[in-house]
Design an enzyme around this catalytic site. Structure first.
Site, short mmCIF file in Angstrom:
data_model
loop_
_atom_site.label_atom_id
_atom_site.label_comp_id
_atom_site.label_asym_id
_atom_site.label_seq_id
_atom_site.Cartn_x
_atom_site.Cartn_y
_atom_site.Cartn_z
N ASN A 7 19.46 14.08 50.17
CA ASN A 7 18.84 13.38 49.06
C ASN A 7 18.23 12.13 49.66
OD1 ASN A 7 18.12 12.03 46.77
ND2 ASN A 7 20.14 12.15 45.79
N LYS A 14 21.20 10.19 51.58
CA LYS A 14 22.52 10.75 51.26
C LYS A 14 22.57 12.16 51.80
CE LYS A 14 23.22 8.29 46.94
NZ LYS A 14 22.82 8.45 45.55
N ARG A 63 16.85 17.63 47.80
CA ARG A 63 16.61 17.28 46.41
C ARG A 63 15.21 16.68 46.33
NH1 ARG A 63 18.43 12.18 42.93
NH2 ARG A 63 17.71 12.99 40.96
N HIS A 152 17.07 15.65 35.96
CA HIS A 152 18.50 16.03 35.97
C HIS A 152 18.68 17.54 35.82
CE1 HIS A 152 19.78 11.76 34.56
NE2 HIS A 152 19.99 11.89 35.86
N HIS A 180 23.98 14.10 30.42
CA HIS A 180 24.24 13.61 31.78
C HIS A 180 24.16 12.10 31.70
CE1 HIS A 180 23.97 13.77 36.31
NE2 HIS A 180 23.67 12.53 36.02
N ASN A 183 24.02 6.42 36.04
CA ASN A 183 23.11 5.27 36.01
C ASN A 183 21.81 5.65 35.35
OD1 ASN A 183 24.37 2.93 37.05
ND2 ASN A 183 24.49 3.97 39.04
N GLY A 184 21.32 6.81 35.73
CA GLY A 184 20.24 7.43 34.96
C GLY A 184 20.93 8.31 33.92
N GLY A 301 28.75 9.96 35.76
CA GLY A 301 29.82 8.97 35.94
C GLY A 301 30.44 8.53 34.62
N GLY A 303 29.98 10.08 31.47
CA GLY A 303 30.45 11.24 30.71
C GLY A 303 31.76 11.77 31.25
N GLU A 359 25.65 18.24 41.89
CA GLU A 359 24.28 18.64 42.17
C GLU A 359 24.13 19.15 43.59
OE1 GLU A 359 23.45 14.76 40.24
OE2 GLU A 359 21.46 15.60 39.89
P1 ADP Z 1 24.34 7.91 39.31
O1 ADP Z 1 23.46 8.27 38.17
O2 ADP Z 1 23.83 6.76 40.10
O3 ADP Z 1 24.80 9.09 40.12
P2 ADP Z 1 27.04 7.93 38.28
O4 ADP Z 1 26.90 9.29 37.75
O5 ADP Z 1 27.97 7.68 39.40
O6 ADP Z 1 25.63 7.30 38.62
O7 ADP Z 1 27.47 7.01 37.05
C1 ADP Z 1 27.58 5.64 37.18
C2 ADP Z 1 28.07 5.07 35.87
O8 ADP Z 1 29.34 5.65 35.57
C3 ADP Z 1 28.27 3.58 35.90
O9 ADP Z 1 27.75 3.00 34.73
C4 ADP Z 1 29.78 3.42 35.91
O10 ADP Z 1 30.16 2.25 35.27
C5 ADP Z 1 30.21 4.62 35.12
N1 ADP Z 1 31.62 4.91 35.38
C6 ADP Z 1 32.17 5.44 36.48
N2 ADP Z 1 33.52 5.50 36.35
C7 ADP Z 1 33.82 5.01 35.12
C8 ADP Z 1 35.03 4.81 34.39
N3 ADP Z 1 36.22 5.14 34.88
N4 ADP Z 1 34.94 4.26 33.17
C9 ADP Z 1 33.76 3.92 32.65
N5 ADP Z 1 32.59 4.09 33.29
C10 ADP Z 1 32.61 4.62 34.51
#
Ligand code: ADP
Length: 589
Positions: A7, A14, A63, A152, A180, A183-184, A301, A303, A359
């Site tokens: 990625n 990555k 990716r 996504h 999904h 962050n996004g 993250g 969800g 992914e």
């Molecule tokens: P990316 O889209 O960069 O892959 P992720 O899927 O890792 O991001 O999601 C990141 C988000 O998930 C951040 O907002 C983070 O705060 C949230 N997050 C991760 N673990 C937890 C948790 N235990 N409780 C609440 N939010 C979380």
């Protein structure tokens, strides 16, 4: 097999080394500090390869964020594909150039190793036009390629399949709303295996509230910002300083906001509420888009990890049949070991699942499939149709009575299904109203007797037989058989055969169906075009492709055995949700 999944971003590379069969991850990491003033992607990849040591890389999966209209599936990289990805740069100016640097670096350092591009947009390419069209001047939109693409896709495809596996229902029978939330963040309506709506648009800026992206807003605001701040500043504001970060004024990290909200920080609270409200709005909208919903899937993250955000989003969705068991929601924990955790109550009509996305594993699998040429499986073509006249299957005991002790069947001609044959032997069927003579016996002998007739035959005989799958004779109609050596009364065994298609697993793969599926089969090109519904799919290594119908069905469509190419279409078009289908099957016993 080892697939190196890359990625490549503008400032980082990555990587994961994945076994696509087991999902085992042999290595992973993130090389940072690339780009302006830093190292090149080629240097970064050299570092990655050094850490892998002796492990052989069999293929590389990249990716690639934007495949535009061109790429519907994972694609083997060649000069032409590179040029096509380059041509999409204007659609993803931040991502595609970096993805290409990863591809070029791989070419330089791993010449001869096949490379596959897996596109975030591909899953959404076949969205209906009404979903991907913006209400803009049509010519202008076409000229500038202004349409919804969605992103996504790799994640949605992966979690949807895991959800279907968990629910023990084919994806083709499920309507799923997937969220999904990382962050996004984006939502996707997955109707019978296909993306039919998704919240990210032409760019990943539309839709849900994200870590630092605004998501939906009045386009008038964009114009105002552009006018007052200038276009570049407005773009940076909407992409980098909006969303949770903008709302809270402190952080794009939900964990941080939850901590602040617990301390009474009002901006953090509002940020959380706006995020949840927007997501819930999409769940409801997508249920409406699909005319119903069977499952809700939460991933990413947020969800996967935030029980409180899940609760906020899912509250008030009872009207659809969503019911969350709050204890399960609190307990939900997903990861590599257990990627799916169901949080719905037993009686919930809509099943709600937390699913750990992966992914990289999906990219590794797609890559392996492309490299192995699995995407070249035979395209589904016409299905040959065989018309089954009334016939009889006998067991050993019945053979003894009808044809004499130790009598054997005499094969007359083979049938298309391997090992099956039409025998010389015939019997007479005797019902309360009438008799049908010279009914063919099919071999070899079976454990149970079964007599298959058409509805018209039933009228002649004066019996009422149920429509059944072969082998399911329990509780079917009685019938008397007369043979040269004796008469045999069966208390049950007379059925009207459920129309079905025999398929080899390679056929099933080509048609995208599984054993037990039901499909519709269209007969066209004749004088009595007809669509047969409720055609049952039977898959076995022993079968060759052939649809079996009885003489009434053949007559209704004006068909003969061997009607060449009569079969033109096959499609799995469920009439209801998975639940309705399952009930229907149960009712039919
Ligand atoms: P990316 O889209 O960069 O892959 P992720 O899927 O890792 O991001 O999601 C990141 C988000 O998930 C951040 O907002 C983070 O705060 C949230 N997050 C991760 N673990 C937890 C948790 N235990 N409780 C609440 N939010 C979380």
């Amino acid at each position: 097999m080892h697939v190196l999944v890359l990625n490549a971003g503008s400032s980082s590379l990555k990587f994961q080394l994945v076994d696509p069969e087991t999902g085992a991850r042999a290595a992973h990491g993130n090389v940072q500090g690339l780009g302006v003033g830093g190292r090149s992607h080629e240097e970064a990849l050299r570092e990655v390869l050094a850490t892998l040591g002796d492990v052989r890389v069999d293929a590389v999966g990249h990716r690639v964020v934007h495949g535009g209209e061109r790429f519907h599936d994972a694609t083997l990289v060649d000069d032409e594909v590179i040029a096509a990805i380059e041509a999409q740069i204007s659609l993803a100016p931040l991502h595609n150039p970096a993805n290409l640097m990863g591809i070029r670096a791989t070419r330089a350092l791993l010449p001869g190793v096949p490379q596959v591009a897996v596109f975030d947009t591909a899953f959404h390419v076949r969205m209906p036009r009404r979903a991907k069209t913006y209400a803009l001047d049509a010519e202008l939109a076409a000229e500038h390629g202004l349409r919804r693409f969605g992103f996504h896709g790799t994640s949605f495809r992966y979690v949807a399949q895991l959800a279907a596996d968990h629910l023990r229902a084919p994806l083709e029978l499920l309507r799923i709303v997937a969220l999904h939330l990382g962050n996004g963040a984006s939502a996707c309506a997955i109707e019978y295996g296909h993306s039919v709506e998704t919240s990210m648009g032409m760019t990943p800026l539309e839709g849900l509230v994200m870590g630092s992206r605004a998501g939906d807003l009045d386009p008038g605001i964009v114009l105002r910002l552009a006018r007052e701040l200038g276009v570049d500043e407005a773009e940076a504001l909407l992409n980098q300083r909006s969303g949770l970060a903008g709302l809270s004024g402190v952080s794009n990290d939900l964990r941080e906001l939850q901590r602040l909200a617990a301390e009474g920080d009002d901006r953090a609270r509002l940020a959380i509420n706006v995020f949840a409200h927007r997501a819930r709005k999409y769940v409801g909208a997508y249920a409406a888009v699909m005319g119903g919903v069977d499952a809700i899937v939460l991933t990413g993250g947020i969800g996967e990890n935030s029980a409180s955000m899940r609760r906020r989003i899912l509250q008030r969705l009872e009207l659809f049949g969503v019911r969350i068991d709050e204890d399960l929601n609190q307990d939900a924990k997903v990861g590599v070991e257990q990627p799916v955790f169901e949080i719905s109550e037993d009686r919930a009509r809509v099943r709600t699942l937390v699913v750990a996305t992966n992914e990289e594993l999906q990219i590794a699998r797609d890559t392996a499939a492309v490299v192995r040429g699995a995407e070249e499986v035979r395209q589904p073509g016409p299905i040959p149709i065989a018309v089954s006249a009334r016939h009889v299957h006998l067991n050993r005991a019945a053979m003894d009575v009808l044809f004499g002790p130790e009598a054997e069947l005499t094969p007359m001609r083979p049938l298309s299904q391997p090992g099956q044959f039409a025998a010389e032997e015939r019997v007479t069927l005797v019902g309360p109203r009438g008799r049908i003579e010279r009914v063919r016996v099919l071999g070899p002998l079976r454990p149970r007797c079964q007599v298959e007739v058409s509805r018209t035959d039933e009228f002649l005989l004066g019996v009422d037989a149920p429509v059944r799958h072969s082998g399911h004779v329990q509780g079917s109609a009685p019938i008397t058989l007369e043979g040269p050596a004796g008469t045999l009364h069966l208390d049950e065994g007379l059925i009207c055969a459920w129309r079905h298609i025999h398929m080899h697993p390679t056929d099933a793969e080509a048609f995208g169906v599984k054993d037990g599926d039901e499909v519709e089969v269209a007969i066209t090109g004749g004088v009595r075009d007809l669509v047969f519904g409720d055609v049952s799919v039977r898959v076995s290594e022993k079968f060759v492709l052939e649809m079996h119908i009885d003489t009434d069905e053949a007559n209704a469509a004006e068909l003969d055995t061997g009607a060449a190419g009569a079969m033109l279409e096959v499609y799995s078009t469920p009439k209801g949700g998975a639940v309705g289908r399952l009930e229907k099957k149960r009712w039919r016993g």
